[in-house]
Design a protein around this motif. Sequence first.
Motif, PDB file in Angstrom:
ATOM      1  N   ASP A 482       0.825  -1.210   0.000  1.00  0.00           N
ATOM      2  CA  ASP A 482       0.000   0.000   0.000  1.00  0.00           C
ATOM      3  C   ASP A 482       0.857   1.256   0.000  1.00  0.00           C
ATOM      4  OD1 ASP A 482      -2.664  -1.450   0.563  1.00  0.00           O
ATOM      5  OD2 ASP A 482      -1.344  -2.132   2.192  1.00  0.00           O
ATOM      6  N   SER A 483       0.229   2.364  -0.399  1.00  0.00           N
ATOM      7  CA  SER A 483       0.911   3.651  -0.444  1.00  0.00           C
ATOM      8  C   SER A 483       0.448   4.512   0.718  1.00  0.00           C
ATOM      9  CB  SER A 483       0.607   4.357  -1.767  1.00  0.00           C
ATOM     10  OG  SER A 483       1.042   5.706  -1.715  1.00  0.00           O
ATOM     11  N   GLU A 485       0.918   7.689   0.925  1.00  0.00           N
ATOM     12  CA  GLU A 485       0.351   8.908   0.373  1.00  0.00           C
ATOM     13  C   GLU A 485      -1.116   8.734   0.026  1.00  0.00           C
ATOM     14  OE1 GLU A 485       3.131   7.551  -0.511  1.00  0.00           O
ATOM     15  OE2 GLU A 485       4.656   9.018   0.089  1.00  0.00           O
ATOM     16  N   VAL A 486      -1.461   7.589  -0.562  1.00  0.00           N
ATOM     17  CA  VAL A 486      -2.855   7.323  -0.935  1.00  0.00           C
ATOM     18  C   VAL A 486      -3.718   7.242   0.306  1.00  0.00           C
ATOM     19  CG1 VAL A 486      -4.411   5.620  -1.975  1.00  0.00           C
ATOM     20  CG2 VAL A 486      -2.253   6.203  -3.104  1.00  0.00           C
ATOM     21  N   GLU A 489      -4.313  10.695   1.499  1.00  0.00           N
ATOM     22  CA  GLU A 489      -5.171  11.416   0.550  1.00  0.00           C
ATOM     23  C   GLU A 489      -6.633  11.016   0.720  1.00  0.00           C
ATOM     24  OE1 GLU A 489      -3.550  10.511  -3.230  1.00  0.00           O
ATOM     25  OE2 GLU A 489      -1.840  11.888  -3.039  1.00  0.00           O
ATOM     26  N   ARG A 490      -6.897   9.726   0.974  1.00  0.00           N
ATOM     27  CA  ARG A 490      -8.273   9.271   1.104  1.00  0.00           C
ATOM     28  C   ARG A 490      -8.904   9.781   2.396  1.00  0.00           C
ATOM     29  NH1 ARG A 490      -7.931   3.141  -1.478  1.00  0.00           N
ATOM     30  NH2 ARG A 490      -7.512   3.858  -3.616  1.00  0.00           N
ATOM     31  N   VAL A 514     -13.568   9.339  -4.586  1.00  0.00           N
ATOM     32  CA  VAL A 514     -12.105   9.228  -4.543  1.00  0.00           C
ATOM     33  C   VAL A 514     -11.473  10.064  -5.637  1.00  0.00           C
ATOM     34  CG1 VAL A 514     -10.164   7.645  -4.876  1.00  0.00           C
ATOM     35  CG2 VAL A 514     -12.103   6.977  -3.440  1.00  0.00           C
TER      36      VAL A 514
END
Length: 523
Positions: A482-483, A485-486, A489-490, A514
């Motif tokens: 997994d990221s 950053e993502v 962001e979510r 999203v």
Amino acid sequence: MPIPLHDPQHDSGGTLKRLPLLKAAVLFIVAVCLSLVGLLYLQLQQSRSHDLEQAQVASENLTRAMAQQAEDTFMKADLVLSSLADWLQADSYGAAQLPRLQKTFARRVLALNQLHGIFLFDRQGQWVVTSFEALPRGKGVADRDYFKFHEQNTSSQAHIGPAIRSRENGEWIIPLSKRVNDRNGKFAGVLLAGIKMSYFDQFFKSFSIDDNGSMFLALTDGTLLARRPFVEAQIGSTLAQGESFQKWLPSASSGNAMVTAVVDGVVRLHGYRQLDAYPLVVSAASSQAAILKHWSDTAFQSSVIVGLVVLGVGLFGWVFIHQVRNGERIEADLRAAQETLELIATHDSLTGLANRRLFERALDIEFGRGARLASSLSLIMLDIDFFKRYNDAYGHVVGDHCLAEVAGAVQACCQRKADLAVRYGGEEFAVLLPNTDLRGAMVIAEEIRRKVMGKNITHTGSPTGCVTVSLGCYSFVPSGRDSIEVFIERADAALYQAKHSGRNRVAVLSMEDVGDALMRSDR
């Protein structure tokens, strides 16, 4: 609340305990000193025992020699008296025989150095003939113990009595006497050989003993006959109450014993021996102080040396311990400084919450942990509604106070040790919730929202009239690919939804939203 900066699951060997150097140093120094003292004590005990054993052997040899000499002395005199008694009993002793008897007595005295004189007394205790040329004048010897003994006992055995002063010349003698019978076996008188006490004194002086040592010859009933050193007042005194006669002689006819003398109270090692042929006891004693003098000198010297060594070890130990304490103090100061720097580097100075640096480290750890344990990881992103208006209305100082109050409310809702409250930037905050699903994250987010409102911080630029916050929640189970950053962001997109929906509320990220996560409007 303390924040873990590493994953305990990554520790393969466990935490190594730091060696307590100060305690180890103290124990080592104490052990060294006790070992030195213990070794000295054992060595001195062994040396003392050896000296006492050697003294016992020497004492046994000395008493054996004394016993042999005393037995020979009395036996020779006994043989002389026996031959004379047989002659007198066979031939009687009329006036015609007296000159011849006198010469015979004199020759026998000259032949034996231990003899003071030979005396013949009739049945009334009067002098008949002696080894001296002139007969003494006086009342006779009927009052003497030895005369009464033979008068009352028919035994032909020699009798040794207590020391007396000779009525011939006042010299101290030990009387060895025999009963003389007439031809019909009736008591006819006493034949006496006086053993010089000075003879035993000279014999005793031939042995080397210390100034407090002693030697004595006594009857088996404890009556003192001769002693070195010679003390006239002690002659004839009894030793019957002493340990030698009360305790040791009844159980063994010879041996050694450490005894406190009845006569002078000095502690001595007594070697004692009872003669086989006569009722006599000889004893030689060396004072305990003299026996152990060499040991005492050695013990003093060794103790001084060991004492100096122990003192040196103690001084070295004191210096070493002082250095160790200084080192520990410096180390503690460095550790405190390091912790302070760590706190500065990982926490926001205004709010006291974790900063983005610590947040990123915690995310890395929790992503790995969540992937291993297949547990949910949740993130709450929140910021203060209309905070720009708040700063414009009240100023930045009051704005900073408002940030601190909101931070306190956020932190108060993070009850678990693993929960991490973060000042993400400006008026924006984040809460990382390991092992928490979306439902749990929403409960905590709602709790934060209410707690902030509960503070009733006045905000004229807000429709509610007080400071409020908007919160967005996102939760997932890390897979290991997994990221970060993502993930952020979510959660941030969910926050956008809350603000877009009217602020002062909790929102979760809708998947259809999203794609719009990066679009922001005026907050």
